[in-house]
Every structure is written in C-alpha cells, then in structure tokens.
Design a protein around this motif. Structure first.
Motif, PDB file in Angstrom:
ATOM      1  N   ALA A  50     -10.319   7.093   1.022  1.00 26.21           N
ATOM      2  CA  ALA A  50     -10.155   5.941   1.913  1.00 26.21           C
ATOM      3  C   ALA A  50     -11.434   5.657   2.683  1.00 26.21           C
ATOM      4  O   ALA A  50     -11.824   4.500   2.869  1.00 26.21           O
ATOM      5  CB  ALA A  50      -8.997   6.196   2.888  1.00 26.21           C
ATOM      6  N   TYR A  77      -2.135   0.091  -5.139  1.00 27.48           N
ATOM      7  CA  TYR A  77      -2.273   0.701  -3.806  1.00 27.48           C
ATOM      8  C   TYR A  77      -3.712   0.576  -3.290  1.00 27.48           C
ATOM      9  O   TYR A  77      -3.947   0.168  -2.147  1.00 27.48           O
ATOM     10  CB  TYR A  77      -1.863   2.177  -3.864  1.00 27.48           C
ATOM     11  N   ILE A 128      -4.185   4.075   8.175  1.00 25.96           N
ATOM     12  CA  ILE A 128      -3.412   3.722   6.975  1.00 25.96           C
ATOM     13  C   ILE A 128      -2.794   4.965   6.362  1.00 25.96           C
ATOM     14  O   ILE A 128      -1.612   4.994   6.005  1.00 25.96           O
ATOM     15  CB  ILE A 128      -4.304   3.015   5.941  1.00 25.96           C
ATOM     16  N   GLN A 158      -4.985  -1.433  -0.085  1.00 26.90           N
ATOM     17  CA  GLN A 158      -5.542  -0.660   1.024  1.00 26.90           C
ATOM     18  C   GLN A 158      -6.919  -1.168   1.432  1.00 26.90           C
ATOM     19  O   GLN A 158      -7.247  -1.224   2.615  1.00 26.90           O
ATOM     20  CB  GLN A 158      -5.636   0.817   0.640  1.00 26.90           C
ATOM     21  N   SER A 196      -9.173   3.786   8.130  1.00 27.83           N
ATOM     22  CA  SER A 196      -8.634   4.475   6.955  1.00 27.83           C
ATOM     23  C   SER A 196      -7.627   5.541   7.327  1.00 27.83           C
ATOM     24  O   SER A 196      -6.578   5.685   6.682  1.00 27.83           O
ATOM     25  CB  SER A 196      -9.776   5.093   6.146  1.00 27.83           C
ATOM     26  N   THR A 221       0.824  -1.202   0.000  1.00 23.41           N
ATOM     27  CA  THR A 221       0.000   0.000   0.000  1.00 23.41           C
ATOM     28  C   THR A 221       0.863   1.259   0.000  1.00 23.41           C
ATOM     29  O   THR A 221       0.657   2.181  -0.802  1.00 23.41           O
ATOM     30  CB  THR A 221      -0.921   0.016   1.229  1.00 23.41           C
TER      31      THR A 221
END
Length: 311
Positions: free
Chosen positions: A240, A177, A193, A181, A190, A81
């Motif tokens: 996200a 990515y 991350i 993710q 989210s 990610t």
C-alpha cells in the motif's frame, strides 16, 4: 486522481519487500493448512493484522476518520476495496488447498499484470514498447511453466485445475482491490485503508471460523500462524505504501518476481524438511518458464523513462 510522490527508489524497495514476503507466504500457508481450515486461517490472519496495526494507530492517534465515507463515490470505492481483498484472500486459500505453493504463486502473478494493464487504462500511466515486450514475455513464461499440465488444465480435470481456477479468480479480485485502493489514497492514508480492511475481514470471517483450533497447534503450527499474520500486516502495508511513491504498473511488474522466489524458498524448505510439503514437479521447460517470466517482468519494471527516475 491520486498523485504519486515520485520517490521511485522507495517504491521499488517496498515492492521488493512485498515480493519476498509473498514469496514465502504460500509455503507457510500450505503448512498451516495441515492444522486449520481455510476460513479459520483467513480469520486469524486478519485478526493478528488488525490487532497490531490497530494498536499502533491507536497509540499514535492516527485511527482513520470516517467522515470521507459520507461521499457516495468514496464509500463505493471503500466497499469495493474491502470486498475485493477479502474475496481474494478466501479464493487464494481455496486454490492453494488444491495446488502447490509454486503453481499457486506463478498463477497469481496474473494479478499484478492485470494491475499493470489497469494502471494504464484507469490512471493513464505510460505503457511503452519495452513494457509490451515484457508483458508478452511474461505470458510466454507462464505457458512454459505449466507445460506439463496443459491437458489437465485444458480439460479442467481434477483438483489441480479447480485450484488454479480459484487462483485466477483471486487474481482478478486482487487487481480490482488494488485499483480501487489506489484511488482511495486520495482520501485515506494507506494504513487507514488497511486497518478498515483488517477489521472488516475479522468480522466477516468470524462466523465461519473455528478459533479453538489454535489450542491444538504445536510449536511449528504456532510459528506458521504468527508468521502468516505478521506477513499479512507487513506485506500489504509495504504494498500500500509503495503505491504512494511509485506507479501501479511499476509496482505490479516488480511483484512479478515473486514466483521465482517461491521456487527458491520451496527448494530450501524441501532441503531442510524433506517431504513436509509436496513440491511441484518441474522439468527444464518449467524452469525456463519461471526464468522467462521474471525476465519479462523485469523488462517491464525497468522500462522507466530517465526523466521520471530523477527523483
């Protein structure tokens, strides 16, 4: 496997927010390239996002716990990610340096289409006949948009073709990515991350950046830098979060309206600040291509069964 909340209206709103911010972003970045190099801009974008999101998470006591990274699979997903998005950022900037904001934003839409396909292949999301028609229509629009560039692109001539090559690489990296993710959302929120990505980006790009260039910025340069940093934070945060509530294929299809927004914002920019940024030469087929591209993405986005829209 990560399960979405099913709140599709919220997912749609967050996706549209991301699309608008990404529609403006290449214009601001193109302007900022007149003040800074690619690596320095990228470093400042990650730094600004890391400071603000990190401060928020610190105050709210929501900094991520890294205990889940002891799991080899989770650690691998996190590395994928982070590496995918960092590489996407630098490839995108390299491509933008050689092309126009409009062409960059049109070509980068390959990324959400790859995410759409990945959502079907990896997460077994539905992909009905209407979505297939929408996808085909999208690529038809893409071809029409670049109708004036066919010879240049097919022969890989000049900086423009090289720039679009970098954008294609950026699109592939972004899709990787995003898919990684989405799986990580089972183990991390989210925002957890994103802060790990921002901090990693700040550390990775520091050695190749020239932070002192910020001292040479005028008022417009400062505004562009602040906007690009804030855009990084808000747009990716919204993206996200959208993946928490909506299927990856639907999020990606909604984001495909971004190039049309960029075309509109470029016309506004050119009206307010004539010749400040070189605009893409557009003919009737190019404009038709942009419209067809949006129609294709809209068909794909709206091909959602009623049963799944009841939330």
């Amino acid at each position: 496997m990560h399960e979405i909340s099913g709140r599709w209206r919220l997912g749609l709103f967050l996706s549209l927010t991301t699309a608008i911010l990404w529609g403006i972003l290449p214009i601001a970045l193109k302007g900022l390239l007149q003040y800074m190099d690619v690596n320095t801009i990228t470093w400042y974008r990650f730094l600004i996002a890391a400071v603000f999101l990190g401060g928020y998470l610190l105050v709210t006591k929501r900094l991520p716990s890294l205990s889940s990274l002891k799991n080899k699979r989770v650690r691998g997903l996190m590395i994928l990610t982070i590496a995918g998005l960092l590489a996407n950022y630098i490839m995108y900037m390299m491509g933008l340096e050689f092309t126009s904001p409009e062409s960059t934003q049109v070509m980068i839409q390959i990324a959400p289409m790859l995410l759409l396909i990945g959502g079907v292949c990896v997460f077994k999301e539905s992909f009905n006949a209407k979505q297939k028609v929408g996808l085909i229509t999208f690529f038809l629009g893409l071809l029409l948009f670049f109708n004036q560039r066919f010879e240049q692109l097919l022969n890989f001539q000049g900086d423009y073709a090289l720039g679009l090559f970098f954008i294609i690489l950026a699109a592939i990296l972004w899709a990787i990515y995003a898919l990684a993710q989405k799986q990580l959302l089972k183990h991390f929120a989210s925002e957890e991350i994103m802060i790990l990505i921002y901090v990693s980006g700040t550390l990775v790009f520091l050695p190749s950046s020239v932070p002192s260039l910020v001292l040479e910025l005028d008022t417009i340069g400062w505004l562009l830098l602040i906007f690009c940093g804030a855009n990084t934070l808000v747009a990716y945060g919204a993206f996200a979060e959208a993946l928490e509530h909506w299927e990856a294929s639907r999020v990606s299809a909604t984001l495909a309206i971004t190039p049309l927004l960029t075309l509109m914002f470029m016309q506004i920019t050119n009206y307010i600040l004539p010749e400040s940024i070189d605009i893409e030469p557009l003919n009737t087929l190019s404009i038709m291509g942009a419209v067809i591209l949006v129609i294709g993405s809209s068909v794909t986005a709206l091909s959602k069964s009623r049963s799944k829209q009841s939330n």
